[in-house]
Design a protein around this motif. Structure first.
Motif, PDB file in Angstrom:
ATOM      1  N   SER A   1      -8.505   4.820   4.875  1.00 48.86           N
ATOM      2  CA  SER A   1      -9.818   4.341   4.859  1.00 48.86           C
ATOM      3  C   SER A   1      -9.503   2.822   4.222  1.00 48.86           C
ATOM      4  CB  SER A   1     -10.780   4.905   4.023  1.00 48.86           C
ATOM      5  OG  SER A   1     -10.389   5.103   2.632  1.00 48.86           O
ATOM      6  N   GLY A   2     -10.485   1.952   4.675  1.00 47.65           N
ATOM      7  CA  GLY A   2     -10.470   0.883   4.073  1.00 47.65           C
ATOM      8  C   GLY A   2     -11.117  -0.344   5.294  1.00 47.65           C
ATOM      9  N   SER A   3     -10.939  -1.717   4.890  1.00 47.93           N
ATOM     10  CA  SER A   3     -11.642  -2.749   5.920  1.00 47.93           C
ATOM     11  C   SER A   3     -10.582  -3.757   6.196  1.00 47.93           C
ATOM     12  CB  SER A   3     -12.762  -3.256   5.121  1.00 47.93           C
ATOM     13  OG  SER A   3     -13.904  -2.126   4.766  1.00 47.93           O
ATOM     14  N   PRO A   4      -9.563  -3.444   7.051  1.00 53.22           N
ATOM     15  CA  PRO A   4      -8.694  -4.296   7.206  1.00 53.22           C
ATOM     16  C   PRO A   4      -9.099  -5.660   8.266  1.00 53.22           C
ATOM     17  CG  PRO A   4      -8.258  -2.616   8.447  1.00 53.22           C
ATOM     18  CD  PRO A   4      -9.058  -2.183   7.582  1.00 53.22           C
TER      19      PRO A   4
ATOM     20  N   PHE B   1       0.743  -1.323   0.243  1.00 47.37           N
ATOM     21  CA  PHE B   1      -0.177   0.086  -0.001  1.00 47.37           C
ATOM     22  C   PHE B   1       0.921   1.317   0.104  1.00 47.37           C
ATOM     23  CE2 PHE B   1       0.478  -0.889   4.693  1.00 47.37           C
ATOM     24  CZ  PHE B   1       0.722   0.067   4.997  1.00 47.37           C
ATOM     25  N   TRP B   2       0.599   2.400  -0.701  1.00 44.69           N
ATOM     26  CA  TRP B   2       1.242   3.559  -0.995  1.00 44.69           C
ATOM     27  C   TRP B   2       0.706   4.549   0.197  1.00 44.69           C
ATOM     28  CZ3 TRP B   2       5.031   3.803  -4.595  1.00 44.69           C
ATOM     29  CH2 TRP B   2       4.836   2.976  -5.757  1.00 44.69           C
ATOM     30  N   TYR B   3       1.761   5.281   0.669  1.00 47.88           N
ATOM     31  CA  TYR B   3       1.645   6.125   1.743  1.00 47.88           C
ATOM     32  C   TYR B   3       2.405   7.688   1.414  1.00 47.88           C
ATOM     33  CZ  TYR B   3      -0.061   7.290   6.440  1.00 47.88           C
ATOM     34  OH  TYR B   3      -0.852   7.705   7.444  1.00 47.88           O
TER      35      TYR B   3
ATOM     36  N   ASP C   1      -3.336  -4.217   1.708  1.00 47.63           N
ATOM     37  CA  ASP C   1      -3.088  -3.918   0.455  1.00 47.63           C
ATOM     38  C   ASP C   1      -4.177  -3.430  -0.442  1.00 47.63           C
ATOM     39  OD1 ASP C   1      -4.089  -6.816   0.790  1.00 47.63           O
ATOM     40  OD2 ASP C   1      -3.291  -7.521  -0.836  1.00 47.63           O
ATOM     41  N   HIS C   2      -5.472  -3.367   0.124  1.00 50.93           N
ATOM     42  CA  HIS C   2      -6.391  -2.633  -0.414  1.00 50.93           C
ATOM     43  C   HIS C   2      -6.876  -1.286   0.328  1.00 50.93           C
ATOM     44  CE1 HIS C   2      -7.704  -5.999  -2.998  1.00 50.93           C
ATOM     45  NE2 HIS C   2      -7.283  -6.780  -2.042  1.00 50.93           N
ATOM     46  N   GLU C   3      -5.873  -1.072   1.412  1.00 49.79           N
ATOM     47  CA  GLU C   3      -6.230   0.267   2.044  1.00 49.79           C
ATOM     48  C   GLU C   3      -6.029   1.410   1.076  1.00 49.79           C
ATOM     49  OE1 GLU C   3      -6.700   2.200   5.991  1.00 49.79           O
ATOM     50  OE2 GLU C   3      -7.080   0.128   5.059  1.00 49.79           O
ATOM     51  N   GLN C   4      -6.997   2.540   1.399  1.00 54.35           N
ATOM     52  CA  GLN C   4      -7.045   3.658   0.149  1.00 54.35           C
ATOM     53  C   GLN C   4      -6.327   4.667   1.348  1.00 54.35           C
ATOM     54  OE1 GLN C   4      -8.213   3.900  -2.891  1.00 54.35           O
ATOM     55  NE2 GLN C   4      -7.842   1.551  -2.689  1.00 54.35           N
ATOM     56  N   ILE C   5      -5.194   5.318   0.905  1.00 56.53           N
ATOM     57  CA  ILE C   5      -4.517   6.334   1.563  1.00 56.53           C
ATOM     58  C   ILE C   5      -4.484   7.677   0.745  1.00 56.53           C
ATOM     59  CG2 ILE C   5      -2.483   7.257   2.870  1.00 56.53           C
ATOM     60  CD1 ILE C   5      -3.913   4.721   3.904  1.00 56.53           C
ATOM     61  N   LYS C   6      -5.271   8.495   1.076  1.00 58.46           N
ATOM     62  CA  LYS C   6      -5.405   9.707  -0.094  1.00 58.46           C
ATOM     63  C   LYS C   6      -4.952  11.011   0.780  1.00 58.46           C
ATOM     64  CE  LYS C   6      -8.972  12.103  -2.653  1.00 58.46           C
ATOM     65  NZ  LYS C   6     -10.412  12.572  -2.576  1.00 58.46           N
ATOM     66  N   LEU C   7      -4.303  11.594   0.007  1.00 56.24           N
ATOM     67  CA  LEU C   7      -3.753  13.215   0.648  1.00 56.24           C
ATOM     68  C   LEU C   7      -4.742  14.181  -0.293  1.00 56.24           C
ATOM     69  CD1 LEU C   7      -0.306  14.566   0.388  1.00 56.24           C
ATOM     70  CD2 LEU C   7      -2.243  16.134  -0.204  1.00 56.24           C
TER      71      LEU C   7
ATOM     72  N   THR D   1       3.467   1.747  11.237  1.00 55.64           N
ATOM     73  CA  THR D   1       2.364   0.791  12.281  1.00 55.64           C
ATOM     74  C   THR D   1       1.441   0.050  11.406  1.00 55.64           C
ATOM     75  OG1 THR D   1       2.658   2.546  13.770  1.00 55.64           O
ATOM     76  CG2 THR D   1       0.817   1.330  13.802  1.00 55.64           C
ATOM     77  N   MET D   2       1.045   0.779  10.437  1.00 50.29           N
ATOM     78  CA  MET D   2       0.279  -0.149   9.313  1.00 50.29           C
ATOM     79  C   MET D   2       0.786  -1.346   8.708  1.00 50.29           C
ATOM     80  SD  MET D   2      -1.994   3.135   7.668  1.00 50.29           S
ATOM     81  CE  MET D   2      -3.046   2.125   6.636  1.00 50.29           C
ATOM     82  N   SER D   3       2.249  -1.115   8.362  1.00 49.36           N
ATOM     83  CA  SER D   3       2.766  -2.128   7.803  1.00 49.36           C
ATOM     84  C   SER D   3       3.214  -3.152   8.772  1.00 49.36           C
ATOM     85  CB  SER D   3       4.269  -1.628   7.455  1.00 49.36           C
ATOM     86  OG  SER D   3       4.196  -0.865   6.156  1.00 49.36           O
ATOM     87  N   LEU D   4       3.476  -2.738   9.920  1.00 50.63           N
ATOM     88  CA  LEU D   4       3.849  -4.071  11.135  1.00 50.63           C
ATOM     89  C   LEU D   4       2.209  -4.750  11.378  1.00 50.63           C
ATOM     90  CD1 LEU D   4       5.720  -2.075  13.610  1.00 50.63           C
ATOM     91  CD2 LEU D   4       6.355  -4.110  12.163  1.00 50.63           C
TER      92      LEU D   4
END
Length: 262
Positions: free
Chosen positions: A132-135, A59-61, A113-119, A86-89
């Motif tokens: 945002s997402g549904s981990p 996932f991109w950050y 890997d489906h997490e949405q990270i939006k600036l 933290t999210m990677s861990l």
């Protein structure tokens, strides 16, 4: 701000502890590694950002690449890095759970890997990002979430919205709004041009609300931190242009919303 928590597998880091070689050497060595670099997005000659990712978690950050104040740039990137790590861990913990869990999601990335990270907004004074997402890595239901946060690029750290908005205050977990601010928000909701429908979630404002800045120059009042049963409402809300916020803005807000070239 709350961080997204994978059901059934956490990061292993206690809340409030920074991931570092001194405090968490094992976890630090797992995530402090070269990252894939996305294309730089240039906003101005002194302001730019790019997406980066760990090839393992996919996932991109975002990271800042240019800012007129080198100290602020370093502070902002340190906060973004901590959230990313933290999210990677959490994702890696779900991957490793295959050795101790029979849950069908154990061994996956927990849907990170489906997490949405939006600036959603960037200026020399403010940076708003949404996770945002549904981990999920087991448990009764996924962690459906919509968590915006804003960095203060004037003073450093997370933005204290009480610097900008009258009648807004918050502690570590509880936010409070004055009656005047509540009336303002509800009036903004009822004044929308879009027709209300059966699935309208704006009645949940401001009880379950987060603030976020949006391009080209808006403040969003959006539904966040709500229970699983109403997660369809996450991210719903109303956005107002900066010009329509005058009645609730404090004098210092001008420095943030209408910055001079720095």
């Amino acid at each position: 701000m709350t961080l997204a928590i994978v059901q059934g597998a956490g990061s292993g880091i206690a809340e409030g502890i920074a991931i570092s070689m001194q405090a968490t050497p094992y976890d630090y060595l797992r995530v402090a590694r070269p990252l894939e670099q996305g294309e730089e997005v240039v906003v101005a000659s002194n302001l730019a950002w790019r997406l980066v990712r760990d090839a393992r978690t996919r996932f991109w950050y975002p990271r800042l690449t240019r800012h007129p104040d080198a100290r602020i740039l370093a502070i902002a990137n340190a906060l973004l890095e901590q959230r990313h790590w933290t999210m990677s861990l959490q994702a890696l913990a779900c991957k490793a759970a295959v050795y101790k869990s029979l849950d069908p999601e154990a061994g996956s990335l927990g849907y990170f890997d489906h997490e949405q990270i939006k600036l959603s907004y960037l200026s020399t004074t403010l940076m708003s990002v949404t996770e945002s997402g549904s981990p999920s890595c087991g448990g009764a239901h996924p962690n459906n979430h919509f968590d915006p946060f804003t960095l203060d690029l004037l003073h450093g750290g997370y933005l204290d919205f009480s610097r900008l908005i009258k009648g807004y205050s918050h502690g570590s977990e509880v936010r409070e709004y004055s009656p005047q601010l509540v009336r303002f928000i509800r009036k903004a909701v009822t004044s929308r041009r879009e027709p209300r429908d059966d699935d309208d979630c704006t009645d949940m404002l401001p009880d379950f609300m987060a603030l976020m800045f949006e391009a080209p120059g808006k403040l969003g009042f959006v539904v966040s931190r709500i229970g699983h049963a109403r997660s369809v409402c996450l991210g719903r809300g109303v956005s107002l242009s900066f010009g329509k916020l005058k009645s609730i803005l404090k004098p210092e807000a001008t420095r943030y919303l209408f910055p001079l070239d720095r």
